[in-house]
Design an enzyme around this catalytic site. Structure first.
Site, PDB file in Angstrom:
ATOM      1  N   PRO A   1       0.829  -1.204   0.000  1.00 56.83           N
ATOM      2  CA  PRO A   1       0.000   0.000   0.000  1.00 56.83           C
ATOM      3  C   PRO A   1       0.869   1.261   0.000  1.00 56.83           C
ATOM      4  O   PRO A   1       1.782   1.398   0.812  1.00 56.83           O
ATOM      5  CB  PRO A   1      -0.800  -0.117   1.306  1.00 56.83           C
ATOM      6  N   GLU A   2       0.588   2.165  -0.937  1.00 58.03           N
ATOM      7  CA  GLU A   2       1.334   3.415  -1.034  1.00 58.03           C
ATOM      8  C   GLU A   2       0.449   4.567  -0.569  1.00 58.03           C
ATOM      9  O   GLU A   2      -0.641   4.343  -0.047  1.00 58.03           O
ATOM     10  CB  GLU A   2       1.820   3.613  -2.480  1.00 58.03           C
TER      11      GLU A   2
ATOM     12  N   HIS B   1      -5.015 -14.008  10.181  1.00 57.77           N
ATOM     13  CA  HIS B   1      -4.170 -12.878   9.794  1.00 57.77           C
ATOM     14  C   HIS B   1      -4.626 -11.551  10.396  1.00 57.77           C
ATOM     15  O   HIS B   1      -4.124 -10.495  10.008  1.00 57.77           O
ATOM     16  CB  HIS B   1      -4.123 -12.756   8.272  1.00 57.77           C
TER      17      HIS B   1
ATOM     18  N   ARG C   1      20.766  15.040  -5.867  1.00 58.86           N
ATOM     19  CA  ARG C   1      20.800  13.588  -6.012  1.00 58.86           C
ATOM     20  C   ARG C   1      21.302  13.194  -7.394  1.00 58.86           C
ATOM     21  O   ARG C   1      20.759  13.643  -8.415  1.00 58.86           O
ATOM     22  CB  ARG C   1      19.401  13.011  -5.791  1.00 58.86           C
TER      23      ARG C   1
ATOM     24  N   ARG D   1       1.476 -10.846   5.935  1.00 54.85           N
ATOM     25  CA  ARG D   1       2.934 -10.935   5.971  1.00 54.85           C
ATOM     26  C   ARG D   1       3.535 -10.311   7.241  1.00 54.85           C
ATOM     27  O   ARG D   1       4.730 -10.434   7.480  1.00 54.85           O
ATOM     28  CB  ARG D   1       3.530 -10.271   4.718  1.00 54.85           C
TER      29      ARG D   1
END
Length: 271
Positions: free
Chosen positions: A2-3, A89, A151, A107
């Site tokens: 999920p972003e 879960h 960068r 997970r």
């Protein structure tokens, strides 16, 4: 994973419904990435003030302290008055008088962490290095371009790193770079101010559109009501290797950057 759009969709799905709720109990299942950092019983009786988002973290403000919640790689939240018994879960339940907030995380890379405030050591560790919020007024073009100029790594990797601008995940980085006409492998320091402006606008537009579409469901994600996102169905390059570009017809190419798949059009994104 999920972003930002998925986390924002999740926040909007329960923030108003849980505001003002009194915590009645806390259930913890199998260990998550980080411990809760407080005895669960200590949260009983506290009230939820509001739910905010910082990058991919949800901040649940209480009348005393706050909970930092991260969905990890496979997490999703449910909020309802009547939820079934916890499954294998389901690793965290925040039971309130207005409903139960449940974290499902197969997970177990997600986490719920209690801190006294945003200046607490754990809060600074998790939130302190995050870049600008792309959907708010704080996403300043001059600061964005200045961050890129520092960068030398590939622009896609800079977007994913999250220290210049936060929350631009893999699918959204590919889509924003396509919209801006920038090759994903181009060194960030070589991006001019006009091209940075195009990318700045593209990041905003792609993420806003993804939130509108309920995020992207590539594998596990669903919102607090169990519904999938469908932004991925409108992707222009992501997941379309070998298919014709929707703009020029050139086959979309795929490459690996930092063990993540990148998709781009070699004609529309020449440099």
């Amino acid at each position: 994973m999920p972003e930002l759009p998925e986390v924002e969709v999740t926040r909007r799905g329960f923030a108003d419904r849980i505001a003002g709720a009194r915590i009645e109990s806390v259930r913890i299942g199998k260990p998550l990435r980080w411990a809760l950092m407080v005895v669960p019983q200590a949260l009983v009786g506290r009230r939820v003030r509001e739910v905010r988002r910082r990058g991919k973290y949800l901040l649940i403000d209480l009348d005393r302290g706050l909970l930092l919640l991260h969905l990890g790689m496979s997490g999703s939240l449910r909020f309802d008055i009547h939820l079934p018994e916890p499954g294998v879960h389901d690793h965290f339940d925040l039971v309130t008088d207005l409903g139960t907030l449940r974290l499902n995380d197969p997970r177990r890379f997600g986490a719920v962490v209690y801190v006294d405030d945003e200046e607490a050591p754990w809060a600074l560790k998790l939130l302190g290095g995050l870049g600008m919020e792309p959907l708010g007024d704080a996403f300043d073009l001059d600061a964005f371009h200045a961050g890129l100029k520092k960068r030398r790594t590939a622009i896609k990797q800079v977007l994913l790193a999250g220290d210049v601008v936060v929350g631009v995940g893999n699918i959204y980085a590919s889509e924003a770079l396509f919209m801006a006409g920038i090759r994903p492998t181009l060194s960030a320091t070589r991006i001019s101010k006009p091209r940075a402006a195009k990318l700045h606008a593209a990041v905003r537009e792609i993420l806003a559109r993804a939130v509108e579409k309920g995020g992207s469901t590539l594998r596990d994600f669903s919102n607090v009501d169990g519904q999938n996102g469908y932004f991925q169905l409108e992707a222009t390059v992501y997941g379309r290797a070998g298919e014709p570009c929707r703009v020029c017809g050139t086959p979309i190419r795929q490459l690996k950057q930092g063990q993540r798949s990148t998709y781009y059009c070699p004609h529309c994104q020449k440099s």
